[in-house]
Design an enzyme around this catalytic site. Structure first.
Site, mmCIF file in Angstrom:
data_model
loop_
_atom_site.group_PDB
_atom_site.id
_atom_site.type_symbol
_atom_site.label_atom_id
_atom_site.label_comp_id
_atom_site.label_asym_id
_atom_site.label_seq_id
_atom_site.Cartn_x
_atom_site.Cartn_y
_atom_site.Cartn_z
ATOM 1 N N ARG A 1 0.858 -1.186 0.000
ATOM 2 C CA ARG A 1 0.000 0.000 0.000
ATOM 3 C C ARG A 1 0.893 1.235 0.000
ATOM 4 N NH1 ARG A 1 -3.470 -2.801 -1.500
ATOM 5 N NH2 ARG A 1 -5.499 -3.234 -0.570
ATOM 6 N N GLU B 1 -3.679 7.502 -5.107
ATOM 7 C CA GLU B 1 -3.600 6.864 -6.420
ATOM 8 C C GLU B 1 -4.635 7.486 -7.337
ATOM 9 O OE1 GLU B 1 -4.037 2.663 -5.760
ATOM 10 O OE2 GLU B 1 -2.025 2.506 -4.957
ATOM 11 N N HIS C 1 -1.144 0.224 -9.885
ATOM 12 C CA HIS C 1 -1.784 -0.741 -8.964
ATOM 13 C C HIS C 1 -2.316 -1.969 -9.727
ATOM 14 C CE1 HIS C 1 -3.716 -1.025 -4.743
ATOM 15 N NE2 HIS C 1 -3.549 -2.228 -5.245
HETATM 16 C C1 DGY Z 1 -5.514 -6.072 -2.865
HETATM 17 O O1 DGY Z 1 -6.145 -7.097 -3.107
HETATM 18 O O2 DGY Z 1 -5.451 -5.616 -1.723
HETATM 19 C C2 DGY Z 1 -4.812 -5.439 -4.004
HETATM 20 O O3 DGY Z 1 -4.132 -4.308 -3.651
HETATM 21 C C3 DGY Z 1 -5.766 -5.158 -5.139
HETATM 22 O O4 DGY Z 1 -5.917 -6.312 -5.835
#
Ligand code: DGY
Length: 311
Positions: free
Chosen positions: A225, A254, A273
């Site tokens: 993240r 983002e 992402h």
């Molecule tokens: C998640 O699953 O947390 C990813 O960041 C998005 O697929």
């Protein structure tokens, strides 16, 4: 019959399982997320919500959705959800673990390799016509084999999958769990890959102090993240060469605004992402989200509940 709001069009036909079960499904038509006001309107009569990590599920949203019984987050992470507010209301929350472990670990490794061998810059040079001949001193990158990789969140599913890949590349692995000594480990890092969940405790885990503790010339990879990293501190570490490069699948926010100073930092590779973005993985994620919704709407325990966060 229950009413389900789905906050984005999704791949495959898994949503048909909701209509086949007699539920009424409302899919947000845009490619961009609904604005919070639009989201509040759309969930006003919803019993189920299939949400992306772009949807902030907070008290205001929950107050606007008095009938909500279940939220299926289309992600393994759930830092977009205020879990205290959820628990107080007895709403079930489901996630999509396991199915995206390998796809995300593959991307982490792709970023690691790309940053080590400067692929983005090298390709830009070729496309811009700046590459004239074989350069004995040009495009020198970092060795991956034999290098030390610190995996932050190394005891989690994705961290372990990254470790398996790293072992295949003959890397030395330092795997850090929740209680590991981050700064001590960073001193040995040629590469650092982040896989810890974002919580109040891990926010800005990679801050100025961590970036000063890190072995000079290391490369940072983040597929976890964006909030795990203090981005102004990262920009400074790239600018003054303390870090050789950073490769990010995630940022905060983002996308980054076009004038964000991080985008001016040298040796930065950013992708949008895409950790779980393979056709198979995304298709499986929809099925898992639907499994969670069907169970929650029936009043059954969710097959893939969000883990209760540890304090
Ligand atoms: C998640 O699953 O947390 C990813 O960041 C998005 O697929």
């Amino acid at each position: 019959m229950a009413h389900v709001f789905v906050s984005r069009a999704l791949t495959g036909d898994a949503l048909d399982r909701l209509t086949d079960a007699g539920h009424d499904v409302d899919v947000w038509p845009g490619n961009l997320p609904p604005h919070p006001t639009e989201l509040r309107e759309r969930v006003a009569h919803a019993h189920g919500l299939l949400a992306m990590l772009t949807e902030r599920i907070d008290t205001a949203l929950l107050d606007a959705a008095p009938q909500l019984k279940v939220i299926a987050n289309y992600a393994v992470g759930f830092d977009n959800i205020d879990m205290e507010a959820i628990t107080a209301r007895g709403i079930a929350v489901g996630v999509t673990p396991d199915v995206l472990t390998d796809a995300t670990a593959d991307l982490a490794f792709a970023l690691l390799l790309a940053a080590a061998r400067r692929l983005a810059e090298a390709q830009r040079a070729v496309r811009d016509g700046r590459w004239r001949t074989f350069e004995p001193q040009g495009w020198l990158g970092a060795d991956v084999h034999g290098a030390t990789l610190v995996i932050v969140g190394g005891t989690g599913r994705i961290g372990q999958a990254v470790a398996r890949r790293a072992a295949g590349f003959d890397m030395n692995i330092i795997s850090l769990g929740r209680d590991g000594d981050l700064h001590q480990a960073l001193q040995h890092a040629d590469f650092v890959s982040l896989h810890a969940p974002l919580t109040p405790q891990t926010r800005h885990l990679i801050d100025d102090a961590a970036l000063h503790a890190i072995k000079p010339g290391a490369i940072l990879v983040n597929t976890g993240r964006g909030g795990l990293v203090d981005q102004p501190a990262l920009a400074r570490a790239l600018q003054d060469g303390r870090l050789a490069a950073a490769a990010l699948d995630v940022t905060d926010p983002e996308p980054l605004p076009a004038d964000d100073p991080l985008l001016d930092a040298p040796n930065l590779l950013v992708v949008p992402h895409i950790g779980s973005a393979t056709r198979t993985t995304r298709g499986r994620m929809v099925h898992m989200a639907v499994d969670n919704l069907l169970a929650g709407l029936a009043g059954d325990p969710l097959p893939h509940p969000a883990p209760v966060p540890r304090k």
